[in-house]
Design a protein around this motif. Sequence first.
Motif, mmCIF file in Angstrom:
data_model
loop_
_atom_site.group_PDB
_atom_site.id
_atom_site.type_symbol
_atom_site.label_atom_id
_atom_site.label_comp_id
_atom_site.label_asym_id
_atom_site.label_seq_id
_atom_site.Cartn_x
_atom_site.Cartn_y
_atom_site.Cartn_z
ATOM 1 N N GLU A 1 0.810 -1.217 0.000
ATOM 2 C CA GLU A 1 0.000 0.000 0.000
ATOM 3 C C GLU A 1 0.843 1.265 0.000
ATOM 4 O O GLU A 1 0.442 2.282 -0.580
ATOM 5 C CB GLU A 1 -0.932 0.006 1.214
ATOM 6 C CG GLU A 1 -2.106 -0.959 1.114
ATOM 7 C CD GLU A 1 -1.706 -2.358 1.549
ATOM 8 O OE1 GLU A 1 -0.494 -2.570 1.777
ATOM 9 O OE2 GLU A 1 -2.585 -3.228 1.648
ATOM 10 N N PRO B 1 -3.064 4.180 -3.773
ATOM 11 C CA PRO B 1 -2.898 2.726 -3.596
ATOM 12 C C PRO B 1 -2.644 2.037 -4.922
ATOM 13 O O PRO B 1 -3.107 2.488 -5.979
ATOM 14 C CB PRO B 1 -4.234 2.300 -2.975
ATOM 15 C CG PRO B 1 -5.211 3.345 -3.407
ATOM 16 C CD PRO B 1 -4.431 4.623 -3.494
ATOM 17 N N THR C 1 -8.245 -6.832 -2.849
ATOM 18 C CA THR C 1 -8.910 -5.569 -3.165
ATOM 19 C C THR C 1 -8.496 -5.100 -4.546
ATOM 20 O O THR C 1 -7.298 -5.076 -4.874
ATOM 21 C CB THR C 1 -8.557 -4.494 -2.125
ATOM 22 O OG1 THR C 1 -8.936 -4.954 -0.823
ATOM 23 C CG2 THR C 1 -9.282 -3.198 -2.426
ATOM 24 N N ASN D 1 -8.415 -1.880 -6.632
ATOM 25 C CA ASN D 1 -8.515 -0.423 -6.595
ATOM 26 C C ASN D 1 -8.617 0.188 -7.989
ATOM 27 O O ASN D 1 -8.691 1.420 -8.101
ATOM 28 C CB ASN D 1 -7.296 0.161 -5.871
ATOM 29 C CG ASN D 1 -7.200 -0.317 -4.434
ATOM 30 O OD1 ASN D 1 -8.155 -0.246 -3.676
ATOM 31 N ND2 ASN D 1 -6.033 -0.828 -4.058
ATOM 32 N N HIS D 2 -8.600 -0.646 -9.022
ATOM 33 C CA HIS D 2 -8.641 -0.154 -10.400
ATOM 34 C C HIS D 2 -10.090 0.147 -10.792
ATOM 35 O O HIS D 2 -11.041 -0.317 -10.163
ATOM 36 C CB HIS D 2 -8.028 -1.203 -11.325
ATOM 37 C CG HIS D 2 -7.699 -0.686 -12.689
ATOM 38 N ND1 HIS D 2 -6.968 0.454 -12.900
ATOM 39 C CD2 HIS D 2 -8.025 -1.160 -13.927
ATOM 40 C CE1 HIS D 2 -6.837 0.655 -14.200
ATOM 41 N NE2 HIS D 2 -7.474 -0.306 -14.839
ATOM 42 N N GLN E 1 -15.979 -1.075 -1.936
ATOM 43 C CA GLN E 1 -15.048 -0.450 -1.009
ATOM 44 C C GLN E 1 -15.716 0.579 -0.102
ATOM 45 O O GLN E 1 -15.163 0.940 0.950
ATOM 46 C CB GLN E 1 -13.908 0.219 -1.783
ATOM 47 C CG GLN E 1 -12.995 -0.772 -2.488
ATOM 48 C CD GLN E 1 -11.829 -0.093 -3.170
ATOM 49 O OE1 GLN E 1 -11.715 1.132 -3.157
ATOM 50 N NE2 GLN E 1 -10.967 -0.872 -3.784
ATOM 51 N N LYS F 1 -13.248 -1.468 -8.038
ATOM 52 C CA LYS F 1 -13.474 -0.862 -6.727
ATOM 53 C C LYS F 1 -14.211 -1.817 -5.787
ATOM 54 O O LYS F 1 -15.150 -1.443 -5.083
ATOM 55 C CB LYS F 1 -14.271 0.436 -6.870
ATOM 56 C CG LYS F 1 -13.624 1.484 -7.763
ATOM 57 C CD LYS F 1 -12.324 2.003 -7.156
ATOM 58 C CE LYS F 1 -11.691 3.083 -8.018
ATOM 59 N NZ LYS F 1 -10.443 3.621 -7.435
ATOM 60 N N SER G 1 -13.776 -5.444 -3.110
ATOM 61 C CA SER G 1 -12.931 -6.356 -2.339
ATOM 62 C C SER G 1 -13.599 -7.723 -2.282
ATOM 63 O O SER G 1 -14.827 -7.826 -2.207
ATOM 64 C CB SER G 1 -12.710 -5.830 -0.916
ATOM 65 O OG SER G 1 -12.031 -4.594 -0.926
#
Length: 624
Positions: A98, A353, A377, A379-380, A410, A448, A450
């Motif tokens: 992270e 991130p 997770t 994050n893209h 998220q 987005k 998890s």
Amino acid sequence: MWLGCLLPLIVILQLVAGSASRAPLGRSDERFYEELVVRPLSGDHVNTYFQFTTRWHFGHKDNLYHTQLTPRVIAEVLQQFAVKELHIGLTQGLWRYETWGYPIVEATSGAELWAWFSGQNLTNAEVDRQWAQLANVFSGVLCSSLNFVDKTNSIAPRHLIRPQFMPANREKYVRYATLPREIVCTENLTPWKKLLPCGSASGFASLLNSGHVHNTKYHSLGLKVRLLCEDQEEDNCIVELTQTANLVYDLRLFELSNMDFSLRRLFGMGLNGYCELAESSKIYVQRNEHGQKYNLVPSPSTEVRSIRGGHVVVYGVYDMQEQFKDPGERLFNVAWLSPKNDNHRKNNMKPAPPPVTAHRYILGNGQERGRIATEITNNHYEALPILVQESIPWYVHAYLHTLKVRQKPQSLNEYGKQRLFFKLLHYKPGKQRELPSHMELGFTLPAKTSALITIDVDYLLLKWLEYPPDANHGHYIGAAIVASQLPMGRNYTALPPEGHLFEHSFNASRPSYVLSLHTEALIVSLPTPDFSMPYNVICLACTVVALAFGPIHSVATKMIVVGREASAPKNFLKKLLAKVFRRRGTEAVKEESEGDAVEGTGTRAEGASGDQPILEDLYEEEHD
């Protein structure tokens, strides 16, 4: 069709081997390269990455007996075993994805080993035998505990780990094992440096001082060997040996007023030169992102601007062969200096991130059962294919019917009942004291979002000889491996499969990038007996034996003699009077005896055979 969206990722992993196989082969005998990459990270950390590469175009296999720069042990391994690719990693610490992004070379905590085998008439039984022998060989070479690698902690991955050797159309076998409990120390660094052509006497390896390497927050030693052949010609091959050392320093441990640092500060000394056997010796320093807050002294001779997947990185380059072309002994040092009006808090802002992160932990309480959870997770802003590989040791029994994959956006804090259906599943159950459980799982993770992968497990009760020396420390479960296919190159610094130098990653754009990362290793507390009870029993038994031995030995060995004693008065005054009169009586008897002896000398001489009593009898009668 059952692979779904995971098919592109598996195809990319297979193309990795093909792209590596089409690498151009040189006709030179042997070449050696040394590189150093310095990257300032967020949170006042600095990443230094050493890479030493040796390439040898040996041609026919019989030429492996004649080595120059390549270590003899590597050539003997290629002669003895049917190994085509080998990866070994010895790591201490945990890489923080992270805050630090992705490393150049991925590694997990402890020891990690995997190898590809390929040859004619090769069977699984023969591969298992060579796998155990290969681990024993490098256990001695690197002074590590790789000799504990056996069938109880080894698996054969099917989808995630792909080969990078040639030819790719021949039958191949792979073995993978981890030892999370392994501790990296100086005993591993010293033999690792001895494999280099110049050792630790000169070149970049002279900076790897054990006192400064093992005080880092993260350090990893790597060794990779792969055999590259021209199509299917076994007589036209290159053996490539790559040794890596990845270190992360925490500048706050230096206790400085500012966060300035230098090579001398990090490694305890400057660079004393370059390896005379090296084809090139270069230092790459990242100038943008977290590196833009520093001024370099001296300034780099050249700068390289690399665009990879839409992500721009600028590196300053120091050529050591140019720096030391003039005669004379000296030390080379590079300093990173912050401007005087620098805002330290502004520069320490948390970075964006990375596209994919993963964590692993244990749920439940007690020493009987629990649940292994792996959280991934995305994050893209696009959905990404995910492959997960789990290796669960035999002393933790997993139940496949309890496998669940749940998802949540998220924006939410807790997971609900929304399921995420997997599209690929390979599971091989373990066997007590023989085989670990092996699972590979594939699914598509929305943007987005998890995902939480859980599976219920039971903790087995071991035999008392199967516990480690520190049984209450716990037992380790190796890290899981997560692979994905990224459409962009942000935070991606890995080398391309067809390249062997760090400079080959410059402007190496492609449609997608294969990402591999490791989760944390786990520690579980198995049902552990009270090992202090045998100690207490031993102490008690030894005490009883010691106390009983003395009296028994005295009775059994001493001779008992009964003596007659005259009765003495019990009153103290009577005892005192009896003692006084006894002493006076004894003196009177002695004087009378001496007088009688003088007067009766003649009589006794004349009639010695008379009836007169002797002095002893008179003395006894008087006392009676």
